[in-house]
Design a protein around this motif. Structure first.
Motif, PDB file in Angstrom:
ATOM      1  N   LEU A   1       0.823  -1.210   0.000  1.00 51.77           N
ATOM      2  CA  LEU A   1       0.000   0.000   0.000  1.00 51.77           C
ATOM      3  C   LEU A   1       0.857   1.259   0.000  1.00 51.77           C
ATOM      4  CD1 LEU A   1      -3.011  -0.853   2.353  1.00 51.77           C
ATOM      5  CD2 LEU A   1      -2.893  -0.901  -0.139  1.00 51.77           C
ATOM      6  N   ALA A   2       2.035   1.208   0.630  1.00 56.30           N
ATOM      7  CA  ALA A   2       2.942   2.357   0.607  1.00 56.30           C
ATOM      8  C   ALA A   2       3.420   2.613  -0.822  1.00 56.30           C
ATOM      9  CB  ALA A   2       4.128   2.117   1.532  1.00 56.30           C
ATOM     10  N   GLU A   3       3.728   1.531  -1.537  1.00 57.52           N
ATOM     11  CA  GLU A   3       4.142   1.667  -2.935  1.00 57.52           C
ATOM     12  C   GLU A   3       3.004   2.242  -3.781  1.00 57.52           C
ATOM     13  OE1 GLU A   3       5.408  -2.117  -4.300  1.00 57.52           O
ATOM     14  OE2 GLU A   3       7.251  -2.160  -3.088  1.00 57.52           O
ATOM     15  N   GLU A   4       1.789   1.758  -3.529  1.00 53.71           N
ATOM     16  CA  GLU A   4       0.633   2.243  -4.279  1.00 53.71           C
ATOM     17  C   GLU A   4       0.385   3.734  -4.013  1.00 53.71           C
ATOM     18  OE1 GLU A   4      -1.355   0.454  -6.578  1.00 53.71           O
ATOM     19  OE2 GLU A   4       0.439  -0.773  -6.398  1.00 53.71           O
TER      20      GLU A   4
ATOM     21  N   THR B   1      -8.960   7.030   0.374  1.00 55.71           N
ATOM     22  CA  THR B   1      -9.146   5.614   0.054  1.00 55.71           C
ATOM     23  C   THR B   1      -8.261   5.222  -1.124  1.00 55.71           C
ATOM     24  OG1 THR B   1     -10.989   6.153  -1.434  1.00 55.71           O
ATOM     25  CG2 THR B   1     -11.529   5.630   0.858  1.00 55.71           C
ATOM     26  N   PHE B   2      -7.888   3.947  -1.166  1.00 60.71           N
ATOM     27  CA  PHE B   2      -7.070   3.440  -2.258  1.00 60.71           C
ATOM     28  C   PHE B   2      -7.958   2.993  -3.418  1.00 60.71           C
ATOM     29  CE2 PHE B   2      -4.008   3.123   1.152  1.00 60.71           C
ATOM     30  CZ  PHE B   2      -2.792   3.384   0.527  1.00 60.71           C
ATOM     31  N   LYS B   3      -7.380   3.002  -4.603  1.00 54.14           N
ATOM     32  CA  LYS B   3      -8.098   2.506  -5.772  1.00 54.14           C
ATOM     33  C   LYS B   3      -8.248   0.987  -5.656  1.00 54.14           C
ATOM     34  CE  LYS B   3      -6.618   6.113  -9.013  1.00 54.14           C
ATOM     35  NZ  LYS B   3      -5.920   6.405 -10.291  1.00 54.14           N
ATOM     36  N   ALA B   4      -9.233   0.456  -6.364  1.00 53.52           N
ATOM     37  CA  ALA B   4      -9.509  -0.982  -6.308  1.00 53.52           C
ATOM     38  C   ALA B   4      -8.306  -1.801  -6.749  1.00 53.52           C
ATOM     39  CB  ALA B   4     -10.720  -1.309  -7.185  1.00 53.52           C
ATOM     40  N   VAL B   5      -7.526  -1.272  -7.708  1.00 51.02           N
ATOM     41  CA  VAL B   5      -6.362  -2.012  -8.196  1.00 51.02           C
ATOM     42  C   VAL B   5      -5.340  -2.213  -7.080  1.00 51.02           C
ATOM     43  CG1 VAL B   5      -5.179   0.106  -8.970  1.00 51.02           C
ATOM     44  CG2 VAL B   5      -4.610  -2.101 -10.015  1.00 51.02           C
TER      45      VAL B   5
ATOM     46  N   ASN C   1      -6.747  -4.940  -4.646  1.00 52.27           N
ATOM     47  CA  ASN C   1      -6.648  -6.259  -5.274  1.00 52.27           C
ATOM     48  C   ASN C   1      -5.205  -6.763  -5.303  1.00 52.27           C
ATOM     49  OD1 ASN C   1      -9.392  -6.367  -5.770  1.00 52.27           O
ATOM     50  ND2 ASN C   1      -9.216  -5.446  -7.801  1.00 52.27           N
ATOM     51  N   ARG C   2      -4.262  -5.846  -5.433  1.00 51.96           N
ATOM     52  CA  ARG C   2      -2.854  -6.252  -5.422  1.00 51.96           C
ATOM     53  C   ARG C   2      -2.470  -6.848  -4.062  1.00 51.96           C
ATOM     54  NH1 ARG C   2       2.502  -2.388  -5.743  1.00 51.96           N
ATOM     55  NH2 ARG C   2       4.021  -4.087  -5.502  1.00 51.96           N
ATOM     56  N   VAL C   3      -2.967  -6.244  -2.978  1.00 53.12           N
ATOM     57  CA  VAL C   3      -2.704  -6.764  -1.638  1.00 53.12           C
ATOM     58  C   VAL C   3      -3.361  -8.128  -1.471  1.00 53.12           C
ATOM     59  CG1 VAL C   3      -2.997  -6.368   0.837  1.00 53.12           C
ATOM     60  CG2 VAL C   3      -2.532  -4.440  -0.666  1.00 53.12           C
TER      61      VAL C   3
ATOM     62  N   VAL D   1      -8.822  -6.746   3.593  1.00 47.47           N
ATOM     63  CA  VAL D   1      -7.843  -5.667   3.402  1.00 47.47           C
ATOM     64  C   VAL D   1      -8.406  -4.341   3.881  1.00 47.47           C
ATOM     65  CG1 VAL D   1      -6.516  -4.371   1.689  1.00 47.47           C
ATOM     66  CG2 VAL D   1      -6.733  -6.849   1.474  1.00 47.47           C
ATOM     67  N   GLU D   2      -9.655  -4.046   3.536  1.00 46.71           N
ATOM     68  CA  GLU D   2     -10.270  -2.784   3.937  1.00 46.71           C
ATOM     69  C   GLU D   2     -10.446  -2.719   5.451  1.00 46.71           C
ATOM     70  OE1 GLU D   2     -13.774  -2.937   1.599  1.00 46.71           O
ATOM     71  OE2 GLU D   2     -12.775  -2.314  -0.255  1.00 46.71           O
ATOM     72  N   ASN D   3     -10.834  -3.843   6.075  1.00 38.28           N
ATOM     73  CA  ASN D   3     -10.985  -3.866   7.534  1.00 38.28           C
ATOM     74  C   ASN D   3      -9.641  -3.641   8.229  1.00 38.28           C
ATOM     75  OD1 ASN D   3     -13.729  -4.304   7.461  1.00 38.28           O
ATOM     76  ND2 ASN D   3     -13.587  -6.510   7.701  1.00 38.28           N
TER      77      ASN D   3
END
Length: 256
Positions: A9-12, A22-26, A29-31, A48-50
């Protein structure tokens, strides 16, 4: 698992795949794919979201502590420092502070990138976002400050028609601020209730599967997880007890 979660997520976030809070769905999904492949578990976007909400909660606590007097910061160790008296008083008043005092905070820089989109790695700045996340500041907000401002305006303006219009405009502005403030507090309450009622199953799964005890393979730990999912009260107790006591519990469970 935690390191892989935050690393991705840091890379994203650095790639710009976190345009807001919020992060994008991509990115999610990568996580999911990385955790499922590396740990051979059935991970999903909800998990992941939780867990991301849990990370944000931990970051909120860290920001709250660093904003209070009596605490220092060791940037090399990524550690909140304090003397023994301050530590004892803080832990007694806020048990949730304990994991973040006088010990290095794991993956601090990654957390900073994941949670604070405008915070530079390795630095710290108290921002409006931090204050908004700080539940402990709710009681300290001067709710009646607008009313005092209104009284002052009413005292200073004259009784002329122009002054009346000014008073009306000021009162409308004050009312708007009060409505905005109430809306923000209701939003915080709703968020707290959402976190309170959130499904704890993914967290329970992570805690069970992270236990490393010789002789306990994944099949056994999966059996433990299935049992705890169907016994809510024992699952709650399992999440509260220490790692040492969890191992004792597992040994007893293996003996029937």
């Amino acid at each position: 698992m935690e390191h892989l979660f935050l690393e991705i997520l840091a890379e994203e976030a650095q790639k710009g795949n976190k345009p807001s809070n919020t992060f994008k769905a991509v990115s999610i999904n990568r996580v999911v794919e990385a955790i499922s492949e590396k740990f051979q578990v059935q991970c999903n976007a909800k998990y992941v979201e939780n867990h991301l909400r849990t990370v944000k909660k931990h970051w909120q606590i860290i920001c709250t502590i660093r904003g209070e007097s009596g605490f220092g910061w060791d940037d090399n160790m990524k550690m909140i420092t304090c003397d023994r008296a301050t530590y004892d008083a803080a832990v007694m008043a806020h048990k949730k502070y304990e994991p973040f005092l006088n010990k290095s905070i794991d993956h601090y820089d990654e957390m900073a990138l994941v949670v604070e989109k405008d915070m530079a790695t390795g630095s710290f700045a108290r921002t409006f976002a931090d204050i908004d996340l700080d539940d402990d500041n709710i009681d300290s907000v001067p709710i009646n400050c607008e009313n005092e401002a209104t009284k002052e305006v009413r005292t200073n303006v004259s009784s002329s028609g122009t002054s009346k219009r000014k008073r009306k405009k000021v009162q409308e502005s004050v009312d708007d601020e009060q409505i905005k403030f109430v809306g923000e507090q209701l939003g915080k309450i709703a968020n707290a209730l959402e976190q309170f009622s959130a499904d704890k199953t993914p967290h329970l799964y992570e805690e069970v599967m992270s236990i490393e005890v010789e002789g306990f393979d994944d099949d056994f730990l999966c059996s433990v997880f299935d049992y705890l999912v169907s016994h809510e009260s024992e699952a709650k107790a399992f999440l509260v007890i220490s790692k040492k006591h969890r191992k004792i519990w597992l040994q007893k469970f293996s003996q029937g």
